[in-house]
Design a protein around this motif. Structure first.
Motif, short mmCIF file in Angstrom:
data_model
loop_
_atom_site.label_atom_id
_atom_site.label_comp_id
_atom_site.label_asym_id
_atom_site.label_seq_id
_atom_site.Cartn_x
_atom_site.Cartn_y
_atom_site.Cartn_z
N VAL A 1 45.63 17.71 -40.59
CA VAL A 1 45.54 18.68 -41.68
C VAL A 1 46.20 19.99 -41.24
O VAL A 1 45.81 20.57 -40.22
CB VAL A 1 44.08 18.94 -42.09
N LYS A 2 47.20 20.43 -41.99
CA LYS A 2 47.82 21.74 -41.80
C LYS A 2 47.34 22.66 -42.93
O LYS A 2 46.52 22.28 -43.75
CB LYS A 2 49.34 21.61 -41.81
N SER A 3 47.88 23.88 -42.99
CA SER A 3 47.42 24.85 -43.99
C SER A 3 47.58 24.34 -45.42
O SER A 3 46.63 24.36 -46.21
CB SER A 3 48.19 26.17 -43.85
N ARG A 4 48.78 23.86 -45.75
CA ARG A 4 49.04 23.43 -47.14
C ARG A 4 49.42 21.97 -47.26
O ARG A 4 49.72 21.49 -48.35
CB ARG A 4 50.15 24.29 -47.75
N THR A 5 49.44 21.25 -46.14
CA THR A 5 49.85 19.85 -46.16
C THR A 5 48.93 19.02 -45.27
O THR A 5 48.14 19.55 -44.50
CB THR A 5 51.29 19.69 -45.65
N SER A 6 49.07 17.71 -45.38
CA SER A 6 48.32 16.81 -44.51
C SER A 6 49.11 15.53 -44.28
O SER A 6 50.00 15.18 -45.07
CB SER A 6 46.94 16.49 -45.09
N THR A 7 48.81 14.86 -43.18
CA THR A 7 49.42 13.57 -42.86
C THR A 7 48.35 12.50 -43.00
O THR A 7 47.23 12.68 -42.53
CB THR A 7 49.98 13.57 -41.42
N ALA A 8 48.69 11.38 -43.66
CA ALA A 8 47.72 10.32 -43.88
C ALA A 8 48.32 8.97 -43.53
O ALA A 8 49.54 8.77 -43.58
CB ALA A 8 47.27 10.32 -45.34
N VAL A 9 47.46 8.04 -43.15
CA VAL A 9 47.88 6.67 -42.83
C VAL A 9 47.57 5.77 -44.03
O VAL A 9 46.56 5.96 -44.71
CB VAL A 9 47.19 6.15 -41.56
N VAL A 10 48.46 4.82 -44.29
CA VAL A 10 48.25 3.88 -45.39
C VAL A 10 47.20 2.85 -44.95
O VAL A 10 47.39 2.15 -43.96
CB VAL A 10 49.56 3.16 -45.76
N LEU B 1 44.92 5.86 -48.89
CA LEU B 1 45.32 6.57 -47.68
C LEU B 1 44.10 7.19 -47.02
O LEU B 1 43.09 7.42 -47.67
CB LEU B 1 46.32 7.69 -48.01
N GLN B 2 44.24 7.51 -45.73
CA GLN B 2 43.20 8.28 -45.06
C GLN B 2 43.86 9.37 -44.23
O GLN B 2 44.76 9.12 -43.43
CB GLN B 2 42.32 7.40 -44.17
N VAL B 3 43.42 10.59 -44.47
CA VAL B 3 44.00 11.78 -43.82
C VAL B 3 43.56 11.86 -42.36
O VAL B 3 42.40 11.62 -42.04
CB VAL B 3 43.56 13.05 -44.57
N PHE B 4 44.51 12.20 -41.46
CA PHE B 4 44.11 12.39 -40.06
C PHE B 4 44.71 13.65 -39.43
O PHE B 4 44.27 14.08 -38.38
CB PHE B 4 44.45 11.15 -39.22
N PRO C 1 40.16 16.05 -42.06
CA PRO C 1 40.46 14.75 -41.46
C PRO C 1 39.40 13.72 -41.86
O PRO C 1 38.21 14.01 -41.88
CB PRO C 1 40.39 15.05 -39.96
N GLY C 2 39.85 12.53 -42.19
CA GLY C 2 38.94 11.47 -42.62
C GLY C 2 38.87 11.31 -44.12
O GLY C 2 38.36 10.30 -44.62
N GLU D 1 44.39 18.03 -27.83
CA GLU D 1 43.90 16.66 -27.74
C GLU D 1 43.42 16.21 -29.12
O GLU D 1 42.61 16.88 -29.75
CB GLU D 1 42.75 16.58 -26.74
N PRO D 2 43.94 15.09 -29.64
CA PRO D 2 43.52 14.64 -30.98
C PRO D 2 42.03 14.30 -31.02
O PRO D 2 41.48 13.78 -30.05
CB PRO D 2 44.36 13.38 -31.20
N THR D 3 41.40 14.62 -32.13
CA THR D 3 40.03 14.22 -32.36
C THR D 3 40.04 12.91 -33.13
O THR D 3 40.51 12.85 -34.27
CB THR D 3 39.27 15.29 -33.18
N LEU D 4 39.54 11.85 -32.50
CA LEU D 4 39.55 10.54 -33.15
C LEU D 4 38.63 10.56 -34.36
O LEU D 4 37.57 11.18 -34.35
CB LEU D 4 39.11 9.46 -32.16
N ILE D 5 39.07 9.89 -35.42
CA ILE D 5 38.33 9.86 -36.68
C ILE D 5 37.82 8.44 -36.90
O ILE D 5 38.59 7.47 -36.82
CB ILE D 5 39.22 10.30 -37.85
N TYR D 6 36.53 8.33 -37.19
CA TYR D 6 35.90 7.02 -37.38
C TYR D 6 35.52 6.84 -38.85
O TYR D 6 35.22 7.82 -39.54
CB TYR D 6 34.67 6.90 -36.48
#
Length: 226
Positions: free
Chosen positions: A200-209, A195-198, A172-173, A125-130
């Motif tokens: 996080v993997k070991s060596r990479t991350s996904t972020a929203v513009v 960008l804001q990261v949401f 995240p955040g 379940e995703p943890t929402l980030i504020y």
């Protein structure tokens, strides 16, 4: 407070990782082309057979994320493999045990067409980030590793994949400033987006513009803000 990105956008955003899975969709009892590899397209409310080899205990009601590899990702500076870009197609729920390691499941959420052979991972379940005014100081610089469909992006509803992750202290955040290519004459780079990261993997991350004043693409420098 409004989260920086909603639950379903988080689930469907995809990620770059070196992880792999032993679990996958075997097929569907309703497949008219049963036995012909890769011909059946699966979506919401479809029943499927799944193979789970990563763990012994699987219970009715357990959920799994459906995902598939898109392509190998190479670092824009070194050219070395940095993992695989994975696309998330949906969520399924186990409905019954069929035989050893094989279960019947129902696709309960669909972002895109799933197929035989798509990989599975235990659902989290995703943890929402504020938004937060308190930020941990980080002296961290990286690169945009990949963008969806390998296009240049400038909108505020896009994602990017970065070459820094949990091993580097990313959380995240975290806010990230994207810098322009250095000016040929002055060598100066200017901020062109945020960008804001949401994820996080070991060596990479996904972020929203979050903000952009110019196009951003693979190789642009990313600076983690304090």
């Amino acid at each position: 407070a409004v989260p920086i990105i909603d639950k379903y956008a988080m689930l469907s955003a995809g990620f770059v990782s070196e992880e792999d899975s032993k679990d996958y969709i075997q097929g569907s009892p309703n497949d008219p082309y049963k036995g012909i590899h890769g011909t059946n397209i699966l979506g919401y409310d479809d029943e499927v057979f799944i193979v789970i080899r990563s763990r012994e205990a699987v219970n009715v009601g357990d959920r799994f994320t459906i995902y598939e590899p898109v392509h190998v990702v190479r670092h824009p500076e070194t050219g070395r493999s940095y993992g695989t870009l994975y696309k998330v197609n949906g969520i399924l729920k186990v409905t019954a045990a069929k035989e050893a390691n094989i279960y019947t499941a129902l696709i309960t959420l669909s972002f895109d067409a799933a197929m035989k052979g798509n990989l599975l991972a235990p659902y989290q379940e995703p943890t929402l980030i504020y938004p937060s005014k308190q930020r941990q100081e980080k002296n961290l610089s990286g690169r945009i590793l990949e963008v969806p469909d390998r296009r240049s992006i400038s909108g505020q509803v896009d994602y990017v994949y970065l070459d820094k992750g949990k091993e580097d202290g990313v959380e995240p955040g975290d806010l990230v400033t994207v810098m322009s290519v250095p000016n040929r004459e002055t060598g100066i780079s200017m901020p062109i987006g945020e960008l804001q990261v949401f994820i996080v993997k070991s060596r990479t991350s996904t972020a929203v513009v979050k903000k952009s004043i110019d196009t951003m693409t693979i190789g642009h420098r990313s600076v983690y803000k304090n």
